[in-house]
Scaffold this active site. Structure first.
Site, PDB file in Angstrom:
ATOM      1  CG  PHE A 113      -2.216   9.059  -4.505  1.00  0.00           C
ATOM      2  CD1 PHE A 113      -1.665   9.467  -5.711  1.00  0.00           C
ATOM      3  CD2 PHE A 113      -1.472   8.197  -3.701  1.00  0.00           C
ATOM      4  CE1 PHE A 113      -0.402   9.031  -6.104  1.00  0.00           C
ATOM      5  CE2 PHE A 113      -0.217   7.745  -4.090  1.00  0.00           C
ATOM      6  CZ  PHE A 113       0.317   8.167  -5.292  1.00  0.00           C
ATOM      7  CD  GLU A 114      -6.662   2.968  -2.417  1.00  0.00           C
ATOM      8  OE1 GLU A 114      -6.458   3.042  -1.188  1.00  0.00           O
ATOM      9  OE2 GLU A 114      -7.629   2.353  -2.901  1.00  0.00           O
ATOM     10  CB  ILE A 115       0.311   3.084  -5.805  1.00  0.00           C
ATOM     11  CG1 ILE A 115       0.184   4.413  -6.563  1.00  0.00           C
ATOM     12  CG2 ILE A 115       0.948   2.018  -6.701  1.00  0.00           C
ATOM     13  CD1 ILE A 115       1.513   5.008  -6.998  1.00  0.00           C
ATOM     14  CE1 TYR A 161      -4.259   1.681   0.377  1.00  0.00           C
ATOM     15  CE2 TYR A 161      -2.854   3.299   1.449  1.00  0.00           C
ATOM     16  CZ  TYR A 161      -4.051   2.964   0.845  1.00  0.00           C
ATOM     17  OH  TYR A 161      -5.041   3.908   0.706  1.00  0.00           O
TER      18      TYR A 161
END
Length: 366
Positions: free
Chosen positions: A263-265, A206
């Site tokens: 926003f998350e990768i 995460y």
């Protein structure tokens, strides 16, 4: 009557302009017709472009047709700052079919392939066991308090979908990593290194850029439900977890810190794991996504912090980002290296409402 030379030039210019307009209009309608032909065979997938990035990853955007201008703003930002070099594909999801205009304009704005899909009804609408009267009562209470989206049912549907269903969509099954992007956001810096490859090489699950406190009125019973779950399944807690990021008293109460999930990768294998599926199903049965207004941000954050080692979380300092009024603007050498176009004075990292200092302390402990 004979025309003078200047008049001839004007007439010829006018004729040329008409020809160009007609030609471009023919192209536009040709594209429109091809897209319309495929809409009956959803999901629609635009032609692929060569991919330079090596990770098994995609951008993911949940958007409405009416948000096209804001969507295009985001696509210009992410293409200019990153994807014109790496050409990762996009997946666009909507609770209704995308219009030919939306598809045509977004495919024209990106340097890679794109897929367009509809969210299954059973993944979007609230389940039949939800008490309608209690749902309406809860929405009214939050709306009367002036809580953002407090009276919105579509927002609740979206939060539940983002919490427990997006990674199950057919268009995402062949991908492992995703970068969630939203309409009308900014990316301020040139991103030269591949964040997806970084996640893969360093076993991260995460990644985030902004972390802050949640509105307590939206999640009054979420932490109690979480404690019930961990008491039932204590073996699911990671040994080196980030509980201290979420709680100041060893888990007795929740300090409301969460990663801002617009926003998350992240690694979808984590969401697809038995641990997370079991956690989501437990929460979903409580009805808090509807009776209260549980957001996917605290749900994702709590799960990542408790069920994965803290070393698998990552702050993407080099990615300058803005959503709404909050932004992360890199400082020092990172700002210069990234050729960032943001005000360093407006960096949210250590604002009084930011949880970044708590995150930092996770890695200062011995």
């Amino acid at each position: 009557m004979l025309l003078s030379n200047p008049q001839r030039v004007l007439v010829l210019a006018l004729i040329f302009r008409i020809i160009i307009i007609v030609f471009l209009d023919d192209i536009r309608w040709s594209i429109h017709a091809r897209i319309q032909k495929h809409l009956d065979q959803y999901p629609f997938i635009s032609p692929k472009a060569a991919q330079v990035g090596t990770a098994n990853a995609t951008f993911l955007m949940l958007a409405r047709n009416s948000e096209i201008e804001d969507v295009l703003h985001t696509l210009r930002q992410i293409e200019t700052s990153f994807n014109h070099r790496f050409h990762y594909p996009y997946v666009f999801l909507n609770d209704v079919q995308f219009t030919p205009e939306f598809i045509a304009r977004t495919t024209s704005a990106i340097s890679s392939s794109a897929s367009y899909g509809v969210v299954p009804t059973e993944h979007w609408n609230h389940p039949p066991e939800i008490d309608e009267e209690r749902l309406q009562r809860g929405m009214k209470e939050l709306a009367d308090k002036g809580v953002d989206y407090g009276g919105s049912l579509p927002y609740r549907n979206m939060c539940r979908f983002n919490s427990g269903f997006f990674y199950r969509h057919e268009l995402l099954q062949n991908y492992r990593y995703y970068w969630r992007i939203e309409p009308e956001v900014d990316f301020f810096c040139q991103i030269h290194d591949d964040p997806f490859q970084f996640m893969q090489d360093n076993n991260k699950i995460y990644g985030f850029t902004i972390t802050l406190y949640e509105f307590e009125a939206t999640i009054p019973t979420l932490w109690q439900a979480t404690k019930e779950f961990t008491q039932l399944y204590p073996e699911l807690l990671a040994e080196s977890n980030a509980l201290d990021f979420l709680s100041d008293d060893k888990g007795a109460t929740y300090n409301l810190c969460h990663f801002w999930s617009n926003f998350e990768i992240a690694d979808m294998n984590f969401w697809r794991s038995d641990t997370y599926r079991k956690f989501f199903d437990f929460l979903d049965a409580k009805g808090g996504f509807y009776y209260e207004r549980w957001g996917d941000a605290p749900v994702h954050s709590i799960a990542a912090a408790l069920f994965a080692p803290k070393e698998q979380l990552h702050f993407f300092n080099e990615i300058g980002y803005r959503h709404g009024t909050l932004q992360h603007c890199p400082q020092g050498e990172v700002f210069t290296k990234g050729q960032c176009q943001c005000s360093r004075r407006r960096n949210f990292d250590y604002d009084g409402y930011s949880c970044k200092p708590r995150y930092d302390r996770l890695f200062e402990q011995h």
